[in-house]
Design a protein around this motif. Structure first.
Motif, short mmCIF file in Angstrom:
data_model
loop_
_atom_site.label_atom_id
_atom_site.label_comp_id
_atom_site.label_asym_id
_atom_site.label_seq_id
_atom_site.Cartn_x
_atom_site.Cartn_y
_atom_site.Cartn_z
N PRO A 131 40.35 48.05 42.94
CA PRO A 131 40.56 46.55 42.47
C PRO A 131 41.12 46.68 41.03
N GLY A 132 41.45 47.55 40.15
CA GLY A 132 42.21 47.39 39.13
C GLY A 132 41.44 46.75 38.01
N MET A 133 42.30 46.17 37.04
CA MET A 133 41.91 45.85 35.68
C MET A 133 41.62 44.28 35.55
N ALA A 134 40.67 44.07 34.91
CA ALA A 134 40.09 42.78 34.95
C ALA A 134 41.21 41.50 34.78
N CYS A 135 41.88 41.87 33.78
CA CYS A 135 43.26 40.99 33.36
C CYS A 135 44.04 40.71 34.78
N ASP A 136 44.19 41.68 35.71
CA ASP A 136 45.09 41.49 36.95
C ASP A 136 44.24 40.57 38.00
N PHE A 137 42.73 40.45 37.72
CA PHE A 137 41.95 39.81 38.78
C PHE A 137 42.55 38.62 39.45
N ASN A 138 42.64 37.82 38.66
CA ASN A 138 43.21 36.33 39.14
C ASN A 138 44.34 36.26 39.96
N GLU A 139 45.21 37.22 39.57
CA GLU A 139 46.56 37.38 40.09
C GLU A 139 46.32 37.89 41.56
N HIS A 140 45.13 38.91 41.45
CA HIS A 140 45.13 39.43 42.84
C HIS A 140 44.41 38.53 43.60
N VAL A 141 43.78 37.47 43.27
CA VAL A 141 43.04 36.51 44.08
C VAL A 141 44.01 35.82 44.78
N VAL A 142 45.20 35.24 43.83
CA VAL A 142 46.22 34.63 44.52
C VAL A 142 46.99 35.12 45.51
N GLU A 143 47.23 36.47 45.34
CA GLU A 143 48.03 36.98 46.23
C GLU A 143 47.29 37.22 47.49
N MET A 144 45.85 37.64 47.38
CA MET A 144 45.05 37.69 48.83
C MET A 144 45.04 36.30 49.52
N LYS A 145 45.00 35.19 48.86
CA LYS A 145 45.13 33.73 49.46
C LYS A 145 46.34 33.72 50.18
N LYS A 146 47.47 34.17 49.52
CA LYS A 146 48.48 34.24 50.38
C LYS A 146 48.43 34.96 51.78
N GLN A 147 47.73 35.91 51.83
CA GLN A 147 47.74 36.44 52.96
C GLN A 147 46.28 36.05 53.81
N GLY A 148 45.94 35.00 53.47
CA GLY A 148 44.76 34.18 54.39
C GLY A 148 43.63 34.89 53.75
N ILE A 149 43.29 35.69 52.96
CA ILE A 149 42.11 36.11 52.39
C ILE A 149 41.48 35.71 51.29
N GLU A 150 40.24 35.27 51.54
CA GLU A 150 39.61 34.49 50.40
C GLU A 150 38.63 35.66 49.60
N LEU A 151 38.47 35.44 48.52
CA LEU A 151 37.66 36.29 47.65
C LEU A 151 36.31 36.61 48.34
N SER A 152 35.61 35.68 48.91
CA SER A 152 34.36 35.90 49.63
C SER A 152 34.65 36.63 50.92
N ASP A 153 35.68 36.80 51.38
CA ASP A 153 36.01 37.65 52.71
C ASP A 153 35.80 39.06 52.14
N ILE A 154 36.04 39.44 51.05
CA ILE A 154 36.08 40.88 50.75
C ILE A 154 34.62 41.68 51.02
N THR A 155 34.46 42.51 51.99
CA THR A 155 33.41 43.11 52.31
C THR A 155 33.25 44.56 51.39
N HIS A 156 34.16 45.06 51.22
CA HIS A 156 34.29 46.65 50.69
C HIS A 156 35.20 46.74 49.67
N LEU A 157 34.72 47.69 48.33
CA LEU A 157 35.84 48.12 47.58
C LEU A 157 35.89 49.76 47.83
N LEU A 158 37.17 50.13 47.89
CA LEU A 158 37.31 51.73 48.03
C LEU A 158 38.05 52.26 46.80
N LEU A 159 37.33 53.10 46.27
CA LEU A 159 37.94 53.50 45.06
C LEU A 159 38.56 54.96 45.08
#
Length: 198
Positions: free
Chosen positions: A25-53
């Motif tokens: 998931p990366g750095m906290a400062c990038d989180f909002n930009e990641h959410v925007v990019e996910m939305k462009k792919q049709g994925i909402e934050l609430s759709d995320i089921t797993h984080l793989l590290l």
């Protein structure tokens, strides 16, 4: 598999059926930009089921606490850092039951435990997320600068590079590679050429 979101580190987004997974998931400062990019792919934050590290360095896991409490986290090996309120997360010790996602563990190379994720995807073929076993620095940093950085960032730089070379040899089926701190997929030929120089 929509692909990768590259800001300070490489963050992957993988979708299989009703499972939407973020790799590193990366750095906290990038989180909002990641959410925007996910939305462009049709994925909402609430759709995320797993984080793989891929590993537990702060720049790769800092944003964990921004995901909902129900998000399951996969990492082979426990670490107290993931249980702190700052990161707000628990370890998910099983693995997602998707045969198209495999993983390999490399010990004491870049970090104490690095995990490579191998994903057979519909839209990108067979790809691997290497975490920081290979830094994507070859476009903008000299070899000497890379070696200095590696000496301070990796437990065993030689083992890190050898592990990447061994992975290439042992996995001829992998067609594309996502590298640490890089925002594009790299082909096998390009990665082999880079590793040869070390």
């Amino acid at each position: 598999m929509p692909g990768a979101l590259g800001l300070h580190i490489l963050t992957g987004l993988v979708v299989y059926g009703n499972k939407a997974m973020v790799i590193d998931p990366g750095m906290a400062c990038d989180f909002n930009e990641h959410v925007v990019e996910m939305k462009k792919q049709g994925i909402e934050l609430s759709d995320i089921t797993h984080l793989l590290l891929t590993h537990l360095h702060q720049d790769h896991i800092q944003a964990i606490g921004r995901y909902s409490d129900g998000t399951q986290i996969f990492y082979q090996g426990a670490s107290s850092i993931l249980g702190t309120s700052e990161y707000g997360a628990k370890i998910y010790n099983g693995f997602i039951e998707i045969p198209e996602i495999r993983f390999e563990i490399v010990e004491n190379a870049h970090s104490q435990k690095d995990i490579i994720y191998i994903i057979d995807s519909e839209n990108e073929g067979c790809v691997a997320f290497l975490g920081d076993l290979v830094f994507g620095l070859f476009d903008f940093m000299s070899k000497e600068e890379q070696k200095k950085l590696d000496a301070s960032a990796s437990i065993n730089p030689q083992k890190r590079l050898q592990s990447a070379k061994d992975f290439l040899t042992n996995h001829p089926e992998v067609e594309g590679f996502y590298l640490g701190h890089y925002n594009r997929k790299v082909g096998r030929d390009e990665l082999e050429e880079y590793l040869k120089e070390w």
